[in-house]
Write an enzyme that holds these catalytic residues in place. Structure first.
Site, PDB file in Angstrom:
ATOM      1  N   HIS A   1     -60.420  29.804 -20.238  1.00 41.12           N
ATOM      2  CA  HIS A   1     -61.721  29.754 -20.365  1.00 41.12           C
ATOM      3  C   HIS A   1     -60.971  28.644 -20.892  1.00 41.12           C
ATOM      4  CE1 HIS A   1     -65.521  30.743 -20.123  1.00 41.12           C
ATOM      5  NE2 HIS A   1     -65.479  32.119 -20.532  1.00 41.12           N
TER       6      HIS A   1
ATOM      7  N   HIS B   1     -63.628  23.373 -10.207  1.00 34.80           N
ATOM      8  CA  HIS B   1     -64.161  24.097 -10.775  1.00 34.80           C
ATOM      9  C   HIS B   1     -64.252  25.410  -9.746  1.00 34.80           C
ATOM     10  CE1 HIS B   1     -67.411  26.267 -12.870  1.00 34.80           C
ATOM     11  NE2 HIS B   1     -67.285  25.703 -14.409  1.00 34.80           N
TER      12      HIS B   1
ATOM     13  N   ASP C   1     -63.867  19.964 -19.163  1.00 37.29           N
ATOM     14  CA  ASP C   1     -62.579  20.201 -19.814  1.00 37.29           C
ATOM     15  C   ASP C   1     -62.098  18.688 -19.607  1.00 37.29           C
ATOM     16  OD1 ASP C   1     -62.992  22.978 -21.105  1.00 37.29           O
ATOM     17  OD2 ASP C   1     -62.431  23.235 -18.880  1.00 37.29           O
TER      18      ASP C   1
END
Length: 482
Positions: free
Chosen positions: A309, A360, A419
């Site tokens: 996460h 994702h 990210d």
């Protein structure tokens, strides 16, 4: 021969002038270490591993939606929210159709909101936090009032810094943040009241305090574990969240206008991401039990700490460091492509077969957060003379798409997620790696608090999903017959 730990500790302490508590703790540590290295502990470990395996076929047999995901990759619908909408695909007769990614905060396009703030030359995080909490954009008076509320709450309670942070430093700032959130319960005169007014008060205090906790937590870690000088700077009124973070984590308090703007952008794009992400859902599950705010928010922090996460941007940096070290001529396209193929085939890096920062659960063609960050990362890289490194990240994105289309077919879609570039941006800002995930939490606390309030008001039924037992029925066997 068995011995009495307390008696042994007290007797020895008198001779060597060490407290009984300290000696007892050291004895316990030695005994635990010895036990962990014993054959009996190895046997227990084997039993724990063996007796907790559920055969994968059972999940299909009982139609269990692992990870709360449907067979087509979409999330299982478990609730309703007005706070945010994550839009990454269209559905056509149970089939996902890729589309450009959009993130809406209370129905407003996050990208548009961020660009408007930048055009007007102001920071956006406080405005976004207000929007997420209260469901509407503030006018100037409301925004200034909200900013003043945050400023009056940024300082930590009396003796909190010394007793909770400096006397109990942690190597992991997320661990320190989670413990601090729970500790705030003891400083609250009315911690268990879950009425809207009290929860809102607690929420505003947490949004204001998170930057201070992570900054002081980092300073304590740097001092006690890394041997660096300790700097504890008081938060400053009137400069906002992003600037306060830079002010408190840097020994000289110095930062540029552009650095503050980019950190503010990072806070805005991480502020909220719908109710289905792991930490928001964990927060809602715990909130549905009727527990206090600190218990619910600390649960969300614990969830975000996980590498699947909030810790994913550190995985990206680790992967990039590996590429630079082990991929000769990584700045050459073909050499990089060959190495990325090896990573996907589990022949390089950590053997997981993943290109971190790519893909994702919702976004398919684009992640709007990554689009904004890529743009700012390039701008910052030019300013910091780090364009070669930016090109590496950009080529990881484009070449990974190319490789996966070759492997899975031309219709396969994958996009860079937030990210891929967030850790690189933090690195260019000179922010220590230990603060990457805590900064994520400092932004997301706004969304967590909004979800908690929405859960309490709109859906007060405790969440209680079902698990199918696949354990066979067996008879009890008496101790002397086992």
């Amino acid at each position: 021969m068995p011995y009495d730990l307390a008696t042994t500790s007290a007797t020895t302490a008198k001779r060597i002038n060490v407290s009984a508590d300290t000696l007892a703790a050291n004895l316990i540590k030695r005994n635990v270490k010895s036990f962990r290295e014993s054959a009996s502990f190895a046997t227990l470990t084997e039993k724990a591993a063996t007796n907790n395996v559920i055969h994968p076929s059972y999940y299909e047999q009982y139609e269990v939606k692992r990870g709360l995901r449907n067979s087509n990759g979409t999330g299982v619908l478990v609730g309703l929210t007005q706070i945010a909408d994550v839009h990454g695909y269209l559905m056509n007769e149970e089939r996902k159709v890729p589309t450009t990614g959009k993130l809406y905060y209370r129905g407003i396009d996050m990208t548009d909101l961020m660009r408007r703030c930048q055009e007007e030359g102001r920071h956006g995080f406080e405005e976004v936090a207000y929007l997420i909490l209260f469901g509407e954009l503030p006018d100037m008076t409301a925004l200034e009032g909200f900013q003043e509320l945050l400023d009056t709450s940024r300082s930590l309670p009396r003796d909190f810094t010394e007793n909770m942070i400096l006397k109990a430093p942690s190597k992991d700032i997320m661990n320190k943040l989670q413990r601090s959130v729970l500790a705030f319960y003891s400083y609250d005169e009315n911690p268990d009241d879950i009425g809207v007014a009290n929860v809102l008060k607690q929420s505003i205090e947490l949004i204001a305090r998170f930057p201070t906790v992570i900054s002081y937590g980092y300073q304590a870690k740097a001092h006690y574990f890394d041997g660096k000088s300790l700097y504890i700077h008081a938060p400053v009124s009137g400069i906002g969240t992003a600037e306060n973070i830079l002010h408190m984590i840097r020994k000289d308090n110095q930062y540029t206008k552009n650095e503050a703007e980019i950190l503010d952008l990072c806070l805005v794009i991480h502020a909220e991401h719908g109710g289905g992400n792991n930490s928001a859902f964990a927060n809602r599950v715990v909130s549905s039990s009727g527990t206090d705010t600190y218990s619910a928010i600390s649960t969300a922090v614990g969830s975000l700490k996980g590498p699947k996460h909030g810790g994913a941007n550190k995985q990206v940096k680790s992967m990039v460091d590996d590429i630079k070290q082990n991929c000769h001529n990584w700045h050459k396209r073909e050499a990089l492509k060959d190495y990325l193929v090896k990573i996907l085939k589990k022949e390089a890096y950590n053997g997981e077969g993943l290109i971190y920062g790519m893909g994702h659960a919702v976004y398919t063609i684009t992640d709007p957060r990554a689009e904004l960050l890529r743009e700012k990362a390039h701008e910052l890289a030019r300013e910091k003379n780090a364009e070669e490194m930016f090109n590496l990240y950009f080529h990881i994105e484009t070449i990974t798409k190319e490789i996966l289309c070759e492997m899975k077919g031309p219709d396969f879609t994958i996009c860079a997620n937030v990210d891929l570039y967030s850790g690189f941006v933090y690195e260019l800002l000179g922010i220590p790696e230990e603060l990457y995930t805590p900064l994520f939490a400092t932004a997301r606390i706004a969304g967590w608090c909004a979800h908690r309030i929405e859960q309490i008001i709109s859906d007060n039924k405790i969440m209680r999903p079902a698990y199918k037992s696949v354990s066979p029925i067996s008879d009890y066997v008496t101790l002397n017959q086992r």
